[in-house]
Every structure is written in structure tokens, then in C-alpha cells.
Design a protein around this motif. Structure first.
Motif, PDB file in Angstrom:
ATOM      1  N   MET A   1       1.082  -1.420  -0.140  1.00 39.78           N
ATOM      2  CA  MET A   1       0.272  -0.016  -0.297  1.00 39.78           C
ATOM      3  C   MET A   1       0.587   1.441  -0.025  1.00 39.78           C
ATOM      4  SD  MET A   1      -3.135   1.215  -0.167  1.00 39.78           S
ATOM      5  CE  MET A   1      -3.939   1.847   0.384  1.00 39.78           C
ATOM      6  N   ALA A   2       1.909   1.321   0.556  1.00 36.28           N
ATOM      7  CA  ALA A   2       2.838   2.397   1.138  1.00 36.28           C
ATOM      8  C   ALA A   2       3.387   2.858  -0.616  1.00 36.28           C
ATOM      9  CB  ALA A   2       3.710   2.001   1.968  1.00 36.28           C
ATOM     10  N   ILE A   3       3.796   1.718  -1.114  1.00 31.70           N
ATOM     11  CA  ILE A   3       4.222   1.744  -2.477  1.00 31.70           C
ATOM     12  C   ILE A   3       3.752   2.557  -3.611  1.00 31.70           C
ATOM     13  CG2 ILE A   3       4.464  -0.774  -3.081  1.00 31.70           C
ATOM     14  CD1 ILE A   3       7.224   1.450  -3.866  1.00 31.70           C
ATOM     15  N   THR A   4       2.007   1.769  -3.510  1.00 33.59           N
ATOM     16  CA  THR A   4       1.024   2.615  -4.340  1.00 33.59           C
ATOM     17  C   THR A   4       0.880   3.847  -4.149  1.00 33.59           C
ATOM     18  OG1 THR A   4       0.324   0.579  -4.114  1.00 33.59           O
ATOM     19  CG2 THR A   4      -0.980   2.263  -5.090  1.00 33.59           C
ATOM     20  N   ILE A   5       0.922   3.766  -2.476  1.00 31.93           N
ATOM     21  CA  ILE A   5       0.469   5.880  -2.267  1.00 31.93           C
ATOM     22  C   ILE A   5       1.813   7.095  -3.205  1.00 31.93           C
ATOM     23  CG2 ILE A   5       0.805   7.691  -0.562  1.00 31.93           C
ATOM     24  CD1 ILE A   5      -1.287   4.945   0.888  1.00 31.93           C
ATOM     25  N   HIS A   6       3.067   5.973  -2.591  1.00 29.33           N
ATOM     26  CA  HIS A   6       4.365   6.501  -3.220  1.00 29.33           C
ATOM     27  C   HIS A   6       4.071   7.210  -4.481  1.00 29.33           C
ATOM     28  CE1 HIS A   6       8.245   7.967  -2.717  1.00 29.33           C
ATOM     29  NE2 HIS A   6       8.541   7.125  -3.448  1.00 29.33           N
ATOM     30  N   LEU A   7       4.066   6.369  -4.624  1.00 31.59           N
ATOM     31  CA  LEU A   7       3.999   6.106  -6.367  1.00 31.59           C
ATOM     32  C   LEU A   7       3.460   7.109  -7.499  1.00 31.59           C
ATOM     33  CD1 LEU A   7       5.523   2.643  -7.275  1.00 31.59           C
ATOM     34  CD2 LEU A   7       7.438   4.281  -7.714  1.00 31.59           C
ATOM     35  N   THR A   8       1.568   6.890  -6.683  1.00 32.54           N
ATOM     36  CA  THR A   8       1.184   7.793  -7.741  1.00 32.54           C
ATOM     37  C   THR A   8       1.266   8.951  -6.862  1.00 32.54           C
ATOM     38  OG1 THR A   8      -0.440   5.763  -7.257  1.00 32.54           O
ATOM     39  CG2 THR A   8      -1.286   7.739  -7.319  1.00 32.54           C
ATOM     40  N   ALA A   9       1.759   9.580  -5.931  1.00 33.50           N
ATOM     41  CA  ALA A   9       1.995  10.163  -5.804  1.00 33.50           C
ATOM     42  C   ALA A   9       3.339  11.192  -6.063  1.00 33.50           C
ATOM     43  CB  ALA A   9       1.898  11.504  -3.923  1.00 33.50           C
ATOM     44  N   ALA A  10       4.316  10.174  -6.427  1.00 28.63           N
ATOM     45  CA  ALA A  10       5.279  10.526  -7.192  1.00 28.63           C
ATOM     46  C   ALA A  10       5.376  10.993  -8.997  1.00 28.63           C
ATOM     47  CB  ALA A  10       6.443   9.894  -7.201  1.00 28.63           C
ATOM     48  N   LEU A  11       4.928  10.151  -9.286  1.00 29.17           N
ATOM     49  CA  LEU A  11       4.028  10.167 -10.700  1.00 29.17           C
ATOM     50  C   LEU A  11       3.567  12.119 -10.873  1.00 29.17           C
ATOM     51  CD1 LEU A  11       2.528   6.718 -11.761  1.00 29.17           C
ATOM     52  CD2 LEU A  11       5.157   7.958 -12.152  1.00 29.17           C
ATOM     53  N   TRP A  12       2.486  12.019  -9.620  1.00 28.97           N
ATOM     54  CA  TRP A  12       1.642  13.682  -9.966  1.00 28.97           C
ATOM     55  C   TRP A  12       3.115  14.748  -9.933  1.00 28.97           C
ATOM     56  CZ3 TRP A  12      -1.747  15.849 -12.703  1.00 28.97           C
ATOM     57  CH2 TRP A  12      -2.367  17.005 -11.722  1.00 28.97           C
TER      58      TRP A  12
ATOM     59  N   MET B   1       3.899  16.282  -3.197  1.00 25.80           N
ATOM     60  CA  MET B   1       5.842  16.003  -2.264  1.00 25.80           C
ATOM     61  C   MET B   1       5.058  16.345  -0.970  1.00 25.80           C
ATOM     62  SD  MET B   1       6.974  16.780  -5.674  1.00 25.80           S
ATOM     63  CE  MET B   1       9.211  18.161  -4.194  1.00 25.80           C
ATOM     64  N   VAL B   2       4.668  16.273  -0.610  1.00 23.31           N
ATOM     65  CA  VAL B   2       4.846  15.585   1.077  1.00 23.31           C
ATOM     66  C   VAL B   2       3.999  14.091   0.642  1.00 23.31           C
ATOM     67  CG1 VAL B   2       3.197  16.204   3.351  1.00 23.31           C
ATOM     68  CG2 VAL B   2       3.811  18.674   1.878  1.00 23.31           C
ATOM     69  N   ILE B   3       2.943  13.787   0.983  1.00 23.86           N
ATOM     70  CA  ILE B   3       2.770  12.451   0.180  1.00 23.86           C
ATOM     71  C   ILE B   3       4.443  11.266  -0.074  1.00 23.86           C
ATOM     72  CG2 ILE B   3       1.411  10.878  -0.313  1.00 23.86           C
ATOM     73  CD1 ILE B   3      -0.707  13.182  -0.558  1.00 23.86           C
ATOM     74  N   VAL B   4       4.879  12.009  -0.879  1.00 18.67           N
ATOM     75  CA  VAL B   4       5.830  10.749  -1.749  1.00 18.67           C
ATOM     76  C   VAL B   4       6.817  11.273  -0.408  1.00 18.67           C
ATOM     77  CG1 VAL B   4       7.749  11.216  -2.755  1.00 18.67           C
ATOM     78  CG2 VAL B   4       5.603  11.896  -4.150  1.00 18.67           C
ATOM     79  N   ALA B   5       7.609  11.896  -0.156  1.00 16.12           N
ATOM     80  CA  ALA B   5       8.026  12.542   1.798  1.00 16.12           C
ATOM     81  C   ALA B   5       7.764  11.771   2.209  1.00 16.12           C
ATOM     82  CB  ALA B   5       8.965  13.950   1.531  1.00 16.12           C
ATOM     83  N   ILE B   6       6.332  11.539   3.190  1.00 13.33           N
ATOM     84  CA  ILE B   6       6.444  10.850   4.621  1.00 13.33           C
ATOM     85  C   ILE B   6       5.954   9.509   3.125  1.00 13.33           C
ATOM     86  CG2 ILE B   6       4.346  11.079   5.900  1.00 13.33           C
ATOM     87  CD1 ILE B   6       3.706  13.972   5.832  1.00 13.33           C
ATOM     88  N   SER B   7       5.596   8.831   2.839  1.00 17.71           N
ATOM     89  CA  SER B   7       5.076   7.875   2.839  1.00 17.71           C
ATOM     90  C   SER B   7       6.875   6.833   1.903  1.00 17.71           C
ATOM     91  CB  SER B   7       4.259   7.359   1.207  1.00 17.71           C
ATOM     92  OG  SER B   7       5.309   8.323  -0.616  1.00 17.71           O
ATOM     93  N   SER B   8       7.811   7.898   2.023  1.00 13.83           N
ATOM     94  CA  SER B   8       9.377   7.578   1.333  1.00 13.83           C
ATOM     95  C   SER B   8       9.238   6.552   2.847  1.00 13.83           C
ATOM     96  CB  SER B   8       9.904   8.275   1.468  1.00 13.83           C
ATOM     97  OG  SER B   8      10.937   8.770   1.736  1.00 13.83           O
ATOM     98  N   PHE B   9       9.466   7.340   4.026  1.00 14.09           N
ATOM     99  CA  PHE B   9       9.545   6.599   5.490  1.00 14.09           C
ATOM    100  C   PHE B   9       8.944   5.496   5.976  1.00 14.09           C
ATOM    101  CE2 PHE B   9      10.180  11.376   5.975  1.00 14.09           C
ATOM    102  CZ  PHE B   9      11.789  11.710   6.241  1.00 14.09           C
TER     103      PHE B   9
ATOM    104  N   LEU C   1      13.305  -1.940  -6.449  1.00 16.12           N
ATOM    105  CA  LEU C   1      12.472  -2.120  -7.350  1.00 16.12           C
ATOM    106  C   LEU C   1      12.343  -1.575  -8.630  1.00 16.12           C
ATOM    107  CD1 LEU C   1       9.627  -3.906  -6.543  1.00 16.12           C
ATOM    108  CD2 LEU C   1       8.521  -2.240  -6.249  1.00 16.12           C
ATOM    109  N   ILE C   2      11.894  -0.522  -8.769  1.00 18.55           N
ATOM    110  CA  ILE C   2      11.427   0.272 -10.112  1.00 18.55           C
ATOM    111  C   ILE C   2      12.710  -0.431 -11.609  1.00 18.55           C
ATOM    112  CG2 ILE C   2      11.185   2.139 -11.983  1.00 18.55           C
ATOM    113  CD1 ILE C   2       9.611   2.259  -9.357  1.00 18.55           C
TER     114      ILE C   2
END
Length: 121
Positions: free
Chosen positions: A1-12, A41-49, A114-115
Motif C-alpha cells: 500500500m505504501a508503495i502505491t501511495i508513494h508512486l502515485t503521488a510521485a507521478l503526479w 510532494m509532502v505525500i511522496v516525502a512522508i510515504s518514503s519513510f 524495485l523500479i
């Protein structure tokens, strides 16, 4: 789930950030897209943790997590600067955050990530 949130936010963040570089500044559209970009950007940064283990240098975290901290600083300074009218600083920190995400994205192409595995097998 974290990877999906992270990648979706990163793509946006990459799409919206790219558009922000090439569109008129100070318009209503710039502000709307900018807020969605800053949120991403905040979602990408926080989800990376929640994404650890590539380089276990510090409790599962790697140097790329320092970039996540930097992104949070850049977003905060950029928003504050825009709100207080310091557009030069707003622009500098927003562009710095964008290039940070681009750099992190390129870092995902390193062998063992992973990518990299998804793209190159």
C-alpha cells in the motif's frame, strides 16, 4: 500500500511539477496546480519513510531518505515564501524540491531498486 501511495503521488509530482515550470506564474491555475503539487510532494516525502531496506545504513533508512527531509523543508519554505510575497525564494525552493524528486526518481533506476527490477527485469 505504501508503495502505491508513494508512486502515485510521485507521478503526479513529476507531471504537475513539469507543467508548473512551463506555464504562466501567478495565475489561478498556477496556484491550484501548485497546491496539488505541494500536497503530492509532502505525500511522496512522508510515504518514503515506510519504504526501507534498500541500504540499511540507519534503521533501514538510506541516504535517499535525507532527500525526503529536504523535500519537506523545501515545501515548507516555498509555501511560506509565496504567502509572504517572497516570490524569488518561493521559486528557488519549489524548483529545488522538483529537481530533488527528479533526482530521487533517477535513483530508483539503480540496480537492486524495485523500479529497476520492474523496468529491466
Amino acid at each position: 500500500m505504501a508503495i502505491t501511495i508513494h508512486l502515485t503521488a510521485a507521478l503526479w509530482a513529476l507531471l504537475a511539477g513539469s507543467s508548473q515550470l512551463f506555464t504562466d506564474k501567478g495565475t489561478k491555475l498556477h496556484k491550484i496546480v501548485g497546491w496539488t503539487w505541494m500536497t503530492a510532494m509532502v505525500i511522496v516525502a512522508i510515504s518514503s519513510f515506510w519504504l526501507t531496506g534498500f541500504m540499511n545504513l540507519f534503521w533501514g533508512y538510506s541516504p535517499i531518505h535525507l532527500l525526503s527531509v529536504w523535500i519537506l523543508v523545501c515545501v515548507g519554505v516555498s509555501v511560506y515564501s509565496a504567502r509572504t510575497g517572497n516570490i524569488k525564494r518561493h521559486r528557488a525552493f519549489a524548483i529545488g524540491a522538483f529537481y530533488g524528486v527528479v533526482g530521487a526518481g533517477l535513483g530508483t533506476l539503480a540496480p537492486g531498486r524495485l523500479i529497476h527490477q520492474w523496468i529491466f527485469g
